[in-house]
Write a protein that holds these residues in place. Structure first.
Motif, PDB file in Angstrom:
ATOM      1  N   GLY A   1       0.827  -1.213   0.000  1.00 54.03           N
ATOM      2  CA  GLY A   1       0.000   0.000   0.000  1.00 54.03           C
ATOM      3  C   GLY A   1       0.858   1.259   0.000  1.00 54.03           C
ATOM      4  N   ASP A   2       1.924   1.250   0.798  1.00 48.09           N
ATOM      5  CA  ASP A   2       2.834   2.406   0.835  1.00 48.09           C
ATOM      6  C   ASP A   2       3.440   2.671  -0.544  1.00 48.09           C
ATOM      7  OD1 ASP A   2       2.506   2.776   3.526  1.00 48.09           O
ATOM      8  OD2 ASP A   2       4.434   1.895   4.104  1.00 48.09           O
ATOM      9  N   LEU A   3       3.848   1.607  -1.208  1.00 47.14           N
ATOM     10  CA  LEU A   3       4.491   1.781  -2.517  1.00 47.14           C
ATOM     11  C   LEU A   3       3.501   2.355  -3.528  1.00 47.14           C
ATOM     12  CD1 LEU A   3       6.648  -1.460  -2.451  1.00 47.14           C
ATOM     13  CD2 LEU A   3       7.543   0.879  -2.494  1.00 47.14           C
ATOM     14  N   ALA A   4       2.245   1.893  -3.468  1.00 43.67           N
ATOM     15  CA  ALA A   4       1.207   2.474  -4.330  1.00 43.67           C
ATOM     16  C   ALA A   4       1.057   3.966  -4.022  1.00 43.67           C
ATOM     17  CB  ALA A   4      -0.115   1.739  -4.132  1.00 43.67           C
ATOM     18  N   ARG A   5       1.067   4.292  -2.724  1.00 43.98           N
ATOM     19  CA  ARG A   5       0.950   5.704  -2.334  1.00 43.98           C
ATOM     20  C   ARG A   5       2.138   6.515  -2.859  1.00 43.98           C
ATOM     21  NH1 ARG A   5       1.842   6.447   3.701  1.00 43.98           N
ATOM     22  NH2 ARG A   5       3.940   6.380   2.853  1.00 43.98           N
ATOM     23  N   HIS A   6       3.348   5.934  -2.806  1.00 43.99           N
ATOM     24  CA  HIS A   6       4.522   6.640  -3.337  1.00 43.99           C
ATOM     25  C   HIS A   6       4.356   6.937  -4.835  1.00 43.99           C
ATOM     26  CE1 HIS A   6       6.631   6.429   0.326  1.00 43.99           C
ATOM     27  NE2 HIS A   6       7.212   5.255   0.193  1.00 43.99           N
TER      28      HIS A   6
END
Lengths: 224, 224
Positions: free
Chosen positions: A94-99
């Motif tokens: 999820g964090d990587l998608a947000r990045h």
């Protein structure tokens, strides 16, 4: 007591499926915000990340409570231990998608990159979103044939990733410094998303079969 | 039975300390290989990563076996669950050190970057190595005052990281494409190493106090 136990195990599994679907949705949104320079979509991905984090906390609380009160064994123990590990991996996806969404938002209303590089990133983001969808399907169905597809898709992502360096290191291509930064970071985020997908694939195999990974598989997980 | 249990718990804790020390040693070596363009040292860091991975497997096997056979509760349960999570974080810290060593090896006999940017990376790598040392000390002593130091050092790393972008985006600085790629990736590796240090700090607080993290602390872990 027994019935309560089964109910709590089911709730744990259901929450993990919810988290996997949320991570998949995040990467689908991030990929679309990147390829369409869609600001509203990028904002939605960024805002939704908090709920993926909350699901991780719920899963961790449920898992630790189950271990403390029910002392599960065999397959149930593997389910709980796997949930504790998968929740952290899904949170990171999820964090990587947000990045990725941050980069799309940062360049709006421009596209992040142009021309041939843009086509490469469209393919790469689409492939990452596909990994997200497969991960959600694998967590939900526990069908291990999906694990093989994830590993194959990750190989494609790795290949795309190495091509991003070919572009960046080609001095004949006219790129701004900002474009170079964005290409390197986006390439890294999308490639890492695939790595985490592979990690989920191997963890799910452990969950379903109880088989620890062999050396080669561990090396794959650890070659990040 | 009870004595065997205590012995296994001790072995689990000892192995985690070994892994934390190995990860710290890896970042110390990687930092030195970067600042001194030391090929032999970079090679040693790269080769040693396998042993950090093996320690993760040992910890995971021991932890799952303890959960299955001994059904630990309270502080012992927290120790086992924390070990399972910390082992993955420490493994990842080892990977990041290896990535730094790869960059140093790839540019040998040249330094990776020159001039002012090199000075920045020397400071950043030294700070990351310090985080590694503090993490090892925290895991060994469980002294939570060290957790606060790690969090403060991570803030310094974040500040250095944002300065790497100032350099890269300054068109007046003469940088090759390869140098730009290396600055972006090295900055990311070292910054992520600090993030993982913060994650260890918070997990250790949970282990020692049994207190779950509050929202702000979770946000810190999850803002990676």
């Amino acid at each position: 007591m027994r019935e309560q136990f089964r109910q709590q195990m089911q709730e744990l599994s259901d929450t993990l499926v919810l988290q996997a679907k949320a991570a998949a949705k995040a990467m689908n949104g991030a990929a679309a915000s990147l390829t369409d320079a869609n600001l509203a979509l990028a904002e939605r991905v960024i805002d939704a990340d908090h709920s993926i984090d909350m699901l991780e906390r719920n899963i961790d609380d449920m898992g630790i409570s189950l271990l403390a009160r029910q002392a599960p064994v065999a397959g149930d123990l593997r389910t709980v231990v796997s949930a504790l590990r998968l929740s952290a991996t899904l949170e990171r996806m999820g964090d990587l998608a947000r990045h990725v969404a941050y980069v799309a938002r940062g360049r709006f209303p421009q596209a992040v990159v142009k021309g041939e590089v843009q086509q490469l990133f469209e393919k790469m983001a689409t492939k990452a979103a596909e990994v997200g969808n497969l991960v959600a399907k694998l967590v939900e169905t526990q069908d291990l044939s999906i694990a093989a597809q994830i590993i194959a898709d990750d190989d494609v992502l790795d290949d795309f990733h190495s091509r991003t360096f070919d572009y960046v290191l080609d001095d004949s291509l006219d790129l701004t410094r900002q474009e170079i930064v964005d290409i390197i970071l986006l390439g890294r985020y999308l490639e890492r998303f695939g790595d985490h997908g592979v990690s989920v694939a191997h963890r799910m195999r452990f969950l379903v079969t109880g088989m620890a990974l062999d050396d080669e598989e561990m090396a794959q997980i650890e070659e990040f």
